[in-house]
Design an enzyme around this catalytic site. Structure first.
Site, short mmCIF file in Angstrom:
data_model
loop_
_atom_site.label_atom_id
_atom_site.label_comp_id
_atom_site.label_asym_id
_atom_site.label_seq_id
_atom_site.Cartn_x
_atom_site.Cartn_y
_atom_site.Cartn_z
N HIS A 1 -82.30 13.25 -3.63
CA HIS A 1 -81.15 14.17 -3.54
C HIS A 1 -80.34 13.91 -2.28
O HIS A 1 -80.85 14.14 -1.18
CB HIS A 1 -81.63 15.62 -3.46
N ARG B 1 -79.04 11.38 -6.60
CA ARG B 1 -78.23 12.50 -7.09
C ARG B 1 -77.32 12.94 -5.96
O ARG B 1 -77.78 13.11 -4.82
CB ARG B 1 -79.15 13.65 -7.51
N TYR C 1 -74.20 25.20 -5.51
CA TYR C 1 -75.53 24.72 -5.84
C TYR C 1 -75.81 23.36 -5.18
O TYR C 1 -74.96 22.48 -5.21
CB TYR C 1 -75.70 24.59 -7.36
N ASP D 1 -75.68 17.07 -10.78
CA ASP D 1 -76.18 18.27 -11.46
C ASP D 1 -75.07 19.33 -11.51
O ASP D 1 -74.65 19.83 -10.46
CB ASP D 1 -77.42 18.80 -10.73
N HIS E 1 -75.46 22.14 -13.10
CA HIS E 1 -76.24 23.38 -13.00
C HIS E 1 -75.68 24.51 -13.86
O HIS E 1 -75.49 25.64 -13.40
CB HIS E 1 -76.41 23.81 -11.54
N GLU F 1 -75.97 16.37 -15.38
CA GLU F 1 -77.11 17.20 -15.77
C GLU F 1 -76.65 18.63 -16.04
O GLU F 1 -75.80 19.15 -15.32
CB GLU F 1 -78.10 17.17 -14.60
N GLU G 1 -84.38 21.13 -18.01
CA GLU G 1 -85.33 21.60 -16.99
C GLU G 1 -85.77 23.04 -17.23
O GLU G 1 -86.84 23.43 -16.77
CB GLU G 1 -84.79 21.41 -15.57
N ARG H 1 -85.05 16.48 -19.84
CA ARG H 1 -85.57 16.76 -18.50
C ARG H 1 -86.75 17.74 -18.48
O ARG H 1 -87.09 18.30 -17.44
CB ARG H 1 -84.44 17.28 -17.61
N ASP I 1 -89.95 23.10 -6.20
CA ASP I 1 -90.66 24.28 -6.71
C ASP I 1 -91.66 23.90 -7.80
O ASP I 1 -92.37 24.77 -8.33
CB ASP I 1 -89.68 25.36 -7.19
N GLU J 1 -87.10 12.73 -11.26
CA GLU J 1 -86.56 13.37 -10.06
C GLU J 1 -87.66 13.49 -9.00
O GLU J 1 -88.81 13.81 -9.32
CB GLU J 1 -86.03 14.77 -10.42
N TRP K 1 -75.89 30.73 -12.66
CA TRP K 1 -76.12 30.10 -11.36
C TRP K 1 -76.57 28.66 -11.54
O TRP K 1 -77.30 28.32 -12.41
CB TRP K 1 -77.22 30.85 -10.57
O1 EZ4 Z 1 -82.31 24.68 -9.38
O2 EZ4 Z 1 -85.78 23.83 -9.55
O3 EZ4 Z 1 -82.40 19.48 -10.83
N1 EZ4 Z 1 -82.90 20.33 -10.17
C1 EZ4 Z 1 -82.57 21.61 -10.18
C2 EZ4 Z 1 -83.37 22.52 -9.29
C3 EZ4 Z 1 -83.44 23.95 -9.80
C4 EZ4 Z 1 -84.66 24.63 -9.26
C5 EZ4 Z 1 -84.83 26.02 -9.84
O4 EZ4 Z 1 -86.07 26.54 -9.52
O5 EZ4 Z 1 -81.67 22.01 -10.87
O6 EZ4 Z 1 -82.88 22.47 -7.98
CO CO Z 2 -81.13 20.57 -12.30
#
Ligand code: EZ4
Ligand code: CO
Length: 402
Positions: free
Chosen positions: A122, A147, A159, A210, A212, A236, A262, A283, A316, A339, A402
């Protein structure tokens, strides 16, 4: 062999993780990740109250049967809490099977299909010029894929960007932080970032971005089309994916590849997107999609339709999930990218592991099982701290994804 005990361990070495450790009468143990960011204790309670009592006395070798037992046996199917709990059990049983066989789990999945698992890092920064040096740092370390996320002029936060620190952790407060979003500002800015990045790094570095879940299909189509000159590997989560038909509209307008999944939990979440060839990368990951057993099923379906894997690997997801993901990634024929956000030293200390990075690849290592464990004594020194993901609003206060 019988399962004699299963412990649910909640720890916060810098961030929260939930881990299941299964113990057998022959002393062999296995670990599985059960972390669901911002909802950790729901999965911990699901495991402790409803799953662990039913595991005691079962044969740990019966992985498929145990998966079906927990999935069909709950009656209430699917959902992130249920599927993360099932994933933890499934992952721990694969770990045990590997240790019993004396083989790394990827050998049980058919052996290696490649020399290493290509990962992407990242690069995050507040603006375009400062993200260039972040990308350089990855290239210097051997990464072949990066990314790229930057701040958006006119928005105080967005984000993926947190003041330039290496570890972006969005779950930053017990009560959700409030962000403000503007699609117009975002769509105006992002193409200029990738124009500059391509100019600096040339045509072959794999670039990802991403979105998001923030756009509508026609907005995502416009973004994809405006990024075509910069040949991204994927955009993504361009739209919230509850409506798979929405992706048809994106597909009609752009050749920019699409990655999604994801937040998916089962093969049924992906089925239409895969079989109608509406996406290019899926993903889903071990912890949130039912473990190694179910993830393999998703990737096998994807292989029929030219869809490759691109498993989620944010911080996470614990090192237990990362280890399990790498065994799957190494074995499947249709691996795409993995990732990889590095965990902190505190987290790595709690989860000793044999996987390692070299020359742009992660390698799961050759230890029997998954090659990862939890140091329970150390974990006990980091008590759980409530942490939620942010929420997002438009300028007029309307709730947005979000
Ligand atoms: O926002 O894992 O691609 N990765 C992501 C992450 C998600 C978090 C949410 O818990 O989109 O950063
Ligand atoms: Co993502």
């Amino acid at each position: 062999m019988r399962i004699t005990q299963a412990r649910v361990i909640v720890t916060c070495p810098g961030r929260n993780f939930v881990t299941l450790k299964i113990v057998t009468d022959e002393g062999v143990t296995g670990v599985g990740d059960a972390t669901l960011n911002g909802r950790e204790l729901a999965v911990a309670a699901y495991l402790t109250e409803h799953v662990v009592p039913a595991l005691i006395g079962r044969d740990p070798a019966r992985i498929e049967d145990t998966w079906q037992y927990l999935y069909k046996g709950a009656y209430w199917r699917r959902g992130p809490v249920t599927m993360s709990a099932i994933a933890a059990v499934d992952t721990a049983l694969w770990d045990i099977k590997g240790k019993v066989a004396g083989l790394p789990v990827y050998q049980l999945l058919g052996g290696r299909s490649r020399e290493g698992v290509t990962v992407y890092g990242h690069a995050n920064a507040p603006d375009t010029e400062s993200v260039l040096s972040e990308i350089s740092a990855y290239v210097d370390r051997g990464y072949r894929a990066v990314r790229v996320q930057t701040g958006i002029p006119g928005l105080e936060s967005t984000y993926g960007v947190s003041g330039g620190t290496a570890f972006y952790e969005p779950a930053d407060a017990a009560v959700p932080t409030e962000n403000v979003w503007s699609t117009a500002h975002y769509l105006e800015h992002v193409p200029s970032v990738f124009a500059r990045v391509r100019e600096e790094f040339g045509p072959t570095l794999k670039l990802l971005h991403d979105v998001h879940h923030r756009l509508t299909p026609i907005e995502a189509a416009r973004l994809g089309r405006s990024l075509e000159p910069y040949a991204l590997t994927w955009i993504e989560d361009p739209v919230p994916a509850e409506l798979p038909e929405g992706f048809r509209l994106i597909r009609q307008h752009t050749t920019t590849p699409i990655a999604v999944g994801e937040v998916f939990n089962t093969i049924w979440d992906c089925q239409q997107l895969i079989t109608e060839q509406l996406i290019d990368y899926i993903r889903t990951t071990v912890v949130h999609a039912g473990g190694i057993t179910h993830l393999r099923r998703i990737f096998d379906l994807a292989a029929l339709y030219h869809v490759r894997s691109g498993s989620h690997g944010a911080t996470d997801l614990s090192p237990v999930c990362m280890a399990a993901a790498l065994h799957v990634d190494l074995a499947i024929p249709n691996f795409g990218l993995q990732e990889y956000m590095r965990h902190t030293d505190e987290t790595d200390g709690v989860f000793p592991h044999s996987y390692h990075f070299a020359d742009g690849y992660l390698h799961p290592g050759e230890e029997p099982g998954l090659g990862v464990d939890i140091d329970e004594e150390l974990a006990g020194r980091y008590p759980y701290r409530p942490a939620s993901l942010p929420v997002n609003r438009l300028r007029d206060g309307t709730m947005h994804s979000w």
